[in-house]
Design a protein around this motif. Structure first.
Motif, PDB file in Angstrom:
ATOM      1  N   PRO A   5      -3.083  21.365  35.474  1.00  0.00           N
ATOM      2  CA  PRO A   5      -3.367  22.511  36.348  1.00  0.00           C
ATOM      3  C   PRO A   5      -3.644  22.164  37.810  1.00  0.00           C
ATOM      4  O   PRO A   5      -3.178  22.861  38.711  1.00  0.00           O
ATOM      5  CB  PRO A   5      -4.587  23.154  35.690  1.00  0.00           C
ATOM      6  N   PHE A   8      -0.371  21.368  39.311  1.00  0.00           N
ATOM      7  CA  PHE A   8       0.542  22.509  39.270  1.00  0.00           C
ATOM      8  C   PHE A   8       0.160  23.553  40.306  1.00  0.00           C
ATOM      9  O   PHE A   8       1.028  24.217  40.886  1.00  0.00           O
ATOM     10  CB  PHE A   8       0.597  23.119  37.866  1.00  0.00           C
ATOM     11  N   ALA A   9      -1.134  23.691  40.567  1.00  0.00           N
ATOM     12  CA  ALA A   9      -1.587  24.665  41.570  1.00  0.00           C
ATOM     13  C   ALA A   9      -1.030  24.305  42.950  1.00  0.00           C
ATOM     14  O   ALA A   9      -0.647  25.179  43.724  1.00  0.00           O
ATOM     15  CB  ALA A   9      -3.115  24.721  41.600  1.00  0.00           C
ATOM     16  N   GLU A  12       2.375  25.518  43.050  1.00  0.00           N
ATOM     17  CA  GLU A  12       2.418  26.975  43.186  1.00  0.00           C
ATOM     18  C   GLU A  12       2.259  27.411  44.644  1.00  0.00           C
ATOM     19  O   GLU A  12       2.959  28.312  45.098  1.00  0.00           O
ATOM     20  CB  GLU A  12       1.355  27.641  42.312  1.00  0.00           C
TER      21      GLU A  12
ATOM     22  N   LYS B  23      -4.396  34.645  34.856  1.00  0.00           N
ATOM     23  CA  LYS B  23      -5.345  33.779  35.556  1.00  0.00           C
ATOM     24  C   LYS B  23      -6.745  34.375  35.495  1.00  0.00           C
ATOM     25  O   LYS B  23      -7.726  33.654  35.280  1.00  0.00           O
ATOM     26  CB  LYS B  23      -4.894  33.563  37.004  1.00  0.00           C
ATOM     27  N   ARG B  28      -5.196  28.601  33.152  1.00  0.00           N
ATOM     28  CA  ARG B  28      -4.605  27.989  34.344  1.00  0.00           C
ATOM     29  C   ARG B  28      -3.171  27.588  34.033  1.00  0.00           C
ATOM     30  O   ARG B  28      -2.848  27.225  32.905  1.00  0.00           O
ATOM     31  CB  ARG B  28      -5.417  26.754  34.759  1.00  0.00           C
ATOM     32  N   ASN B  29      -2.314  27.646  35.022  1.00  0.00           N
ATOM     33  CA  ASN B  29      -0.916  27.277  34.814  1.00  0.00           C
ATOM     34  C   ASN B  29      -0.731  25.766  34.788  1.00  0.00           C
ATOM     35  O   ASN B  29      -1.402  25.030  35.516  1.00  0.00           O
ATOM     36  CB  ASN B  29      -0.031  27.874  35.905  1.00  0.00           C
ATOM     37  N   LEU B 114      -4.443  27.206  28.769  1.00  0.00           N
ATOM     38  CA  LEU B 114      -3.348  26.884  29.689  1.00  0.00           C
ATOM     39  C   LEU B 114      -2.213  27.880  29.506  1.00  0.00           C
ATOM     40  O   LEU B 114      -2.009  28.413  28.422  1.00  0.00           O
ATOM     41  CB  LEU B 114      -2.820  25.467  29.426  1.00  0.00           C
TER      42      LEU B 114
END
Lengths: 465, 465
Positions: A5, A8-9, A12, B23, B28-29, B114
């Motif tokens: 995460p 990955f954020a 994004e 979210k 979380r991605n 996730l």
């Protein structure tokens, strides 16, 4: 590769900014299939040479239990073998041009500009996290135009867009240039590139944009009727930027303590670290910090509160530093009492007490802006001081071999020659990264550092990821 | 399947709303690999049964030219055969639980939630655009919890979230329920589902959320140390929604003229259609329309201007109707002169002249809101009137066979029995869509419509996509 995460954020934030700019440039998002018939790959001669040797091949559409083996042992089912194997897309030119052939008839359909956010697979024997992975995420834009000039201008426009986003968001300055013929994308007439310089002196190709000429239009027979009524092949570009940028970010800015993240893409921009010993102190500090948190949050900042008990302040500080958080605000009972926080920037400048008065949000934003600028400035100074003009090939060879501080990018007069380029790579491990778009006039009247013949270009050589 | 820009934009609006809500729910991605070793699939017994028969299998990592054949003929290179085949993910439980095993040690690591936006492949022999495609895009959430109760509550929370978004954005009302054992996700203890009713009387499963019990935790040996110091297996959920929703949208709202798009996801919400015959008229109309356009745009609406010359107004109207644009505003010289537009809703209500005064934006927004509500109401009435309680199995069988207006969802008392479920499917082609979460008490004291035994549930049967 798994992208957790925190990483990955970052992707994004970068993706959202790119998506918005790409849409403003006139492209619309679409989605094309992951699996491409292998015969599509064969249609463009250079393309098949470039990608057939590194693609994942799907040959079956079912698994079966291995006959006679214990349960759980599987194998591809021979009865489910595909007539034509499919490849996992290494890039999507072939499937997209197959569709462009159906969609483009007249000059009124041009320019056509599509963008896709997708995963691609290029098989790698030796992988490096983020920098060289078999699967990566990217954005790939594909455009079709009525004229060569318009297509080439689009390819250049997009490499400028990439350079701009890379610089502004990631604080990574780059050299913008064009690849030599032997380093072009498979099927391109010209490949524009941006190249960053990592701290170990190696270059990293950050993004590319290709002028594809009429190669794909001819391979997939995509023509349009011009306003004069003539049938003509269209002109094309493609351009992409990948999750590799997360690797570039790490390699450009990290220090011995850990990550250093530019505020523009940091998942946490400000960490409020609470310091207390008693329950009474905790209450006062938490109340004060909550108010500060709410104000920064309302301003749109990404803020975390670290109120963990039973943990030494130093251990907390270290953890946020290691994670690369740009700005830490320490809040103890004395800070709360005097209505202030004690701010520590991840890089640049001493700690300072900041009053939580009516300017608090503005001061915080300007501290973050300072950090962003400081990061860019440091990276720019490094790129500048380590882009060297050398007197001879021998000197360049020695400096590349020395590595570290002595190495970097070498800007040299060069006569374009694939054979000599290969020899330099074999002899020094440095590759021709690009012919920079700016400053080519410097080569006039100079001799090639390798062949001694009159130079045709100023070239950048470097070891690279 | 290729998703063109108009369709993809709908997916982007849906995705952005879901992403924001997911979210907020605490997930979380992250991103996990596309290609999964086949042995991972074998670790959970039900999972392998469910997916091994429909997966794309990668067996080679290189193509080669076919020896002796003309150039351009390729085949998988026998020297590049993988030791262990990889499958293109049909879903990511196995790879994610492989990683969860490394990341989860203590109760402090829980809950872990996730989410991933990704493409998946489930091989289909018979495909339908958007509804049943071998590759589709989706969001897949995966969570790990300390207790069964918390995991089950999360699975229910997410199916409610899906129902809410589907209803609010897509104007599709759904029946929320739980699947019978034979329709559960491969590896789940319970599968929650939302089912929509299409205009032809068929049901469509719109999204699912699974309570996975400890099945994957045991298959991948994922344990945590509880606050008491005991090692225990964690509890899991997974949940997903796909590009199939674009198909559901089309099948729920379209009419004989074409698409009807809810304003919440329409790529173009308002089309300003300019009508003029002379250059003088054109100038006046364009100037007036530009001002209206700017005002609506500034309000955040998605507006298109159709100023094409040499095209009959009727042809323009028809094109925007066919594309499903919710609100059309016709602007001719007389409209411009009286400072008004002539508004036509895609569904519901007559055309009306709207003054371009200080309330223009507000009136436009409320017209769009009316359309959104009207679409939902129509779909709700259809769902209600075509969800039937039948007196006998024979009646249900006849109505399912009749199809069209007479068909729909059949809410019947049922005794849970996989064998009887299969028989009903064979005899009527209707499947057990779900046991609705609400109204189960209605079954008390009733007999199963098929077996005549005391009913255990109220069940919804329907033909389905």
């Amino acid at each position: 590769m798994v992208i957790r995460p925190h990483g990955f954020a970052i992707w994004e934030f970068l993706r959202d900014e790119l998506d918005s700019r790409i849409k403003k440039s006139g492209a619309r998002n679409a989605y094309f299939p992951l699996l491409i018939p292998q015969s599509f790959l064969s249609k463009e001669a250079a393309h098949v040479d470039g990608f057939s040797k590194e693609c994942a091949v799907v040959t079956h559409h079912r698994l079966r239990a291995v006959p006679g083996a214990p349960p759980g042992n599987l194998e591809p089912d021979p009865d489910a073998k595909l007539e034509e194997p499919l490849i996992v897309r290494p890039t999507s030119e072939t499937i997209i041009w197959h569709m462009f052939g159906r969609w483009i008839q007249s000059y009124r359909d041009l320019p056509l500009a599509l963008n896709q956010w997708a995963n691609v697979v290029r098989w790698e024997m030796r992988t490096r996290p983020f920098l060289r992975t078999s699967e990566f995420l990217w954005q790939e834009g594909h455009t079709a135009h009525a004229t060569a000039e318009e297509a080439d201008a689009k390819a250049k426009e997009m490499i400028h867009l990439y350079a701009d986003v890379t610089r502004q968001m990631l604080a990574i300055p780059v050299v913008m240039g064009v690849k030599s013929p032997s380093e072009r994308f498979a099927g391109a007439e010209d490949t524009y590139t941006i190249e960053g310089l990592m701290q170990n002196g190696w270059a990293l190709q950050a993004a590319t944009s290709h002028f594809l000429g009429q190669n794909f239009a001819k391979a997939f027979d995509v023509t349009y009727k011009s306003s004069d009524g003539d049938e003509e092949h269209v002109w094309a570009t493609s351009w992409g930027i990948t999750t590799r940028m997360i690797g570039a970010l790490i390699m450009t800015h990290s220090d011995d303590t850990g990550l250093v993240l530019p505020p523009a893409v940091a998942p946490v921009q400000v960490a409020l670290v609470l310091i207390f010993k008693s329950e009474e102190q905790r209450k006062a500090v938490v109340q004060f910090a909550d108010a500060a948190f709410s104000r920064l949050k309302a301003r749109g900042l990404r803020v975390a509160v670290d109120d963990r008990p039973n943990m030494r302040p130093g251990a907390k500080y270290y953890e946020w530093e290691r994670k690369g958080v740009p700005l830490r605000m320490e809040i103890g009972p004395r800070d709360a009492a005097k209505n202030a926080v004690f701010a520590a920037k991840r890089i640049g400048g001493a700690k300072q007490s900041i009053p939580v008065d009516e300017d608090f949000e503005a001061v915080t934003c300007s501290l973050l802006e300072e950090i962003q600028q400081e990061m860019l400035q440091r990276a720019e100074e490094r790129l500048k001081s380590r882009t060297r003009r050398v007197a001879s090939y021998a000197e360049m060879k020695d400096l590349v071999a020395a590595g570290g501080e002595d190495s970097g990018m070498f800007l040299v007069p060069w006569k374009c020659d694939s054979g000599n380029e290969r020899k330099v790579r074999e002899e020094t491990k440095a590759t021709l990264r690009c012919y920079p778009l700016e400053g080519q006039e410097e080569c006039i009247g100079k001799d090639c550092i390798y062949s001694g013949d009159p130079a045709t270009h100023m070239a950048v050589f470097a070891r690279n990821y």
